[in-house]
Design a protein around this motif. Structure first.
Motif, PDB file in Angstrom:
ATOM      1  N   UNK A 128      50.034  59.906  59.530  1.00 57.98           N
ATOM      2  CA  UNK A 128      49.405  60.763  60.554  1.00 57.98           C
ATOM      3  C   UNK A 128      48.004  61.200  60.130  1.00 57.98           C
ATOM      4  N   UNK A 129      47.058  61.051  61.054  1.00 57.33           N
ATOM      5  CA  UNK A 129      45.693  61.463  60.798  1.00 57.33           C
ATOM      6  C   UNK A 129      44.775  60.371  60.309  1.00 57.33           C
ATOM      7  N   UNK A 130      45.343  59.251  59.854  1.00 62.55           N
ATOM      8  CA  UNK A 130      44.529  58.182  59.276  1.00 62.55           C
ATOM      9  C   UNK A 130      44.257  57.052  60.265  1.00 62.55           C
ATOM     10  N   UNK A 132      42.582  56.785  62.916  1.00 64.45           N
ATOM     11  CA  UNK A 132      41.264  56.651  63.534  1.00 64.45           C
ATOM     12  C   UNK A 132      40.203  56.051  62.633  1.00 64.45           C
ATOM     13  N   UNK A 133      40.486  55.937  61.352  1.00 63.29           N
ATOM     14  CA  UNK A 133      39.492  55.398  60.434  1.00 63.29           C
ATOM     15  C   UNK A 133      39.452  53.870  60.498  1.00 63.29           C
ATOM     16  N   UNK A 134      38.346  53.311  60.035  1.00 61.04           N
ATOM     17  CA  UNK A 134      38.180  51.854  60.037  1.00 61.04           C
ATOM     18  C   UNK A 134      38.766  51.265  58.749  1.00 61.04           C
ATOM     19  N   UNK A 135      39.861  50.544  58.870  1.00 57.71           N
ATOM     20  CA  UNK A 135      40.427  49.790  57.752  1.00 57.71           C
ATOM     21  C   UNK A 135      40.075  48.322  57.972  1.00 57.71           C
ATOM     22  N   UNK A 136      39.345  47.721  57.036  1.00 58.20           N
ATOM     23  CA  UNK A 136      38.968  46.323  57.212  1.00 58.20           C
ATOM     24  C   UNK A 136      40.187  45.418  57.097  1.00 58.20           C
ATOM     25  N   UNK A 137      40.183  44.267  57.770  1.00 54.05           N
ATOM     26  CA  UNK A 137      41.383  43.423  57.818  1.00 54.05           C
ATOM     27  C   UNK A 137      41.714  42.714  56.513  1.00 54.05           C
ATOM     28  N   UNK A 138      40.716  42.523  55.628  1.00 53.09           N
ATOM     29  CA  UNK A 138      40.972  41.773  54.397  1.00 53.09           C
ATOM     30  C   UNK A 138      41.587  42.681  53.327  1.00 53.09           C
ATOM     31  N   UNK A 139      42.596  42.156  52.635  1.00 52.07           N
ATOM     32  CA  UNK A 139      43.124  42.833  51.455  1.00 52.07           C
ATOM     33  C   UNK A 139      42.273  42.459  50.249  1.00 52.07           C
ATOM     34  N   UNK A 140      41.837  43.461  49.494  1.00 55.65           N
ATOM     35  CA  UNK A 140      40.998  43.192  48.327  1.00 55.65           C
ATOM     36  C   UNK A 140      41.820  42.893  47.081  1.00 55.65           C
ATOM     37  N   UNK A 141      42.926  43.585  46.921  1.00 55.85           N
ATOM     38  CA  UNK A 141      43.802  43.277  45.790  1.00 55.85           C
ATOM     39  C   UNK A 141      45.202  43.790  46.070  1.00 55.85           C
ATOM     40  N   UNK A 142      46.139  43.205  45.347  1.00 57.37           N
ATOM     41  CA  UNK A 142      47.541  43.594  45.460  1.00 57.37           C
ATOM     42  C   UNK A 142      47.854  44.632  44.390  1.00 57.37           C
ATOM     43  N   UNK A 143      48.562  45.652  44.778  1.00 56.71           N
ATOM     44  CA  UNK A 143      48.910  46.725  43.862  1.00 56.71           C
ATOM     45  C   UNK A 143      50.400  46.635  43.559  1.00 56.71           C
ATOM     46  N   UNK A 144      50.741  46.181  42.352  1.00 58.24           N
ATOM     47  CA  UNK A 144      52.124  46.063  41.925  1.00 58.24           C
ATOM     48  C   UNK A 144      52.386  47.040  40.790  1.00 58.24           C
ATOM     49  N   UNK A 145      53.373  47.895  40.947  1.00 57.83           N
ATOM     50  CA  UNK A 145      53.694  48.858  39.903  1.00 57.83           C
ATOM     51  C   UNK A 145      54.281  48.171  38.677  1.00 57.83           C
ATOM     52  N   UNK A 146      53.897  48.673  37.508  1.00 56.81           N
ATOM     53  CA  UNK A 146      54.474  48.214  36.256  1.00 56.81           C
ATOM     54  C   UNK A 146      55.179  49.369  35.549  1.00 56.81           C
ATOM     55  N   UNK A 147      56.243  49.040  34.805  1.00 56.24           N
ATOM     56  CA  UNK A 147      56.881  50.004  33.931  1.00 56.24           C
ATOM     57  C   UNK A 147      56.179  49.918  32.577  1.00 56.24           C
ATOM     58  N   UNK A 148      55.743  51.041  32.070  1.00 56.13           N
ATOM     59  CA  UNK A 148      55.050  51.076  30.789  1.00 56.13           C
ATOM     60  C   UNK A 148      55.927  51.833  29.786  1.00 56.13           C
ATOM     61  N   UNK A 149      56.189  51.205  28.626  1.00 60.29           N
ATOM     62  CA  UNK A 149      56.984  51.799  27.556  1.00 60.29           C
ATOM     63  C   UNK A 149      56.116  51.881  26.307  1.00 60.29           C
ATOM     64  N   UNK A 150      56.552  52.692  25.352  1.00 66.60           N
ATOM     65  CA  UNK A 150      55.845  52.779  24.080  1.00 66.60           C
ATOM     66  C   UNK A 150      56.851  52.651  22.936  1.00 66.60           C
ATOM     67  N   UNK A 151      56.432  51.958  21.882  1.00 68.06           N
ATOM     68  CA  UNK A 151      57.277  51.845  20.698  1.00 68.06           C
ATOM     69  C   UNK A 151      58.206  50.655  20.778  1.00 68.06           C
TER      70      UNK A 151
END
Length: 282
Positions: A128-130, A132-151
């Motif tokens: 809601x509220x978004x 009216x803005x101009x979103x261009x049709x091309x995707x610039x990059x894919x956002x895939x979540x990663x699990x990050x561990x340490x040790x």
């Protein structure tokens, strides 16, 4: 003669007033592309490698790396490089504006900073509220979540139930959509960090077991922090099934002819390989 000079002066003054009125009102429909102001919105100081915030000073407001001229030797972030090059032919005056993403989104919805350009995520279009803005049709990059561990390496979780009793770090202000609800539903303890650097420090010092973030940014931030050789481990979250896409977006007062020109230019940069070259810098 006095009457003539007075009438002439009044006529000239009227023309000036009309011109000023036309100039102040005309922006909404027909902006002067030779002198158009444009605010470039940056989501906080910790948004590399997409946006590397400028250093501000009291003398000139922003450092020289954020001049309107693209410079291959200056690292300003992939999105910044892309937008500055995209707007080069428009001859606009770009002003960077930096705020944390949560506050920036709130200010955008409140009508601040117009006219503006930045990047956003496809999921925002349906919020809601978004709409009216101009979103261009091309995707610039894919956002895939990663699990990050340490040790010591831990087998990546493949179901939400495997996060039971785990402390999971998320970034405050970022939209994880249904992930937060699912984590809490299966007994995970969700904790928040203000940025990636803070999240990685929390992970290193044992304040959580897992951090969910975008792998490209994780690797960039680790390099910037001098921790690239530390035992951080990354693996796709839920086998990479949860994905998002980023695109350019602009305020609703940007004229449609300019939106169309930029859309064509984005496609040309993608087709020519220029997009990939900018992406590979980081």
């Amino acid at each position: 003669m006095l009457f003539f000079n007075s009438a002439r002066s009044l006529f000239i003054f009227s023309l000036i007033c009309v011109g000023l009125t036309h100039s102040s009102l005309g922006w909404a429909s027909e902006p002067d592309s030779e002198s158009m102001p444009m605010n470039y919105l940056i989501y906080g100081a910790g948004n590399g490698p997409f946006q590397i915030a400028p250093a501000f000073s009291d003398s000139n407001g922003t450092d020289s790396s954020y001049s309107d001229t693209f410079d291959e030797q200056i690292a300003r972030g992939f999105i910044t490089d892309f937008i500055y090059e995209l707007l080069r032919e428009e001859n606009v005056k770009i002003t960077p504006v930096v705020e944390p993403i949560k506050r920036m989104k709130r200010d955008i919805l409140a009508g601040q900073f117009k006219p503006w350009i930045t990047y956003g995520f496809r999921g925002w279009e349906a919020m809601p509220g978004w709409e009216g803005f101009h979103f261009l049709p091309q995707n610039l990059f894919e956002y895939t979540l990663s699990q990050v561990y340490y040790g010591d390496f831990v087998k990546p979780a493949s179901t939400f139930s495997e996060f039971k009793d785990c402390r999971v770090i998320l970034i405050r202000g970022f939209s994880y959509q249904m992930v937060v609800e699912k984590l809490q539903e299966h007994g995970a303890l969700v904790v928040y960090a203000d940025n990636f650097a803070q999240a990685l420090r929390m992970l290193k010092y044992g304040r959580a077991e897992i951090f969910l973030g975008f792998d490209k940014r994780v690797k960039y931030v680790l390099q910037e922090m001098g921790l690239a050789d530390d035992p951080f481990h990354l693996s796709p979250f839920m086998h990479g099934q949860l994905k998002g896409y980023a695109t350019l977006m602009m305020s609703d007062d940007i004229p449609q002819p300019m939106v169309d020109r930029l859309t064509d230019r984005v496609q040309a940069m993608i087709d020519s390989g220029r997009w990939q070259a900018l992406w590979d810098r980081y």
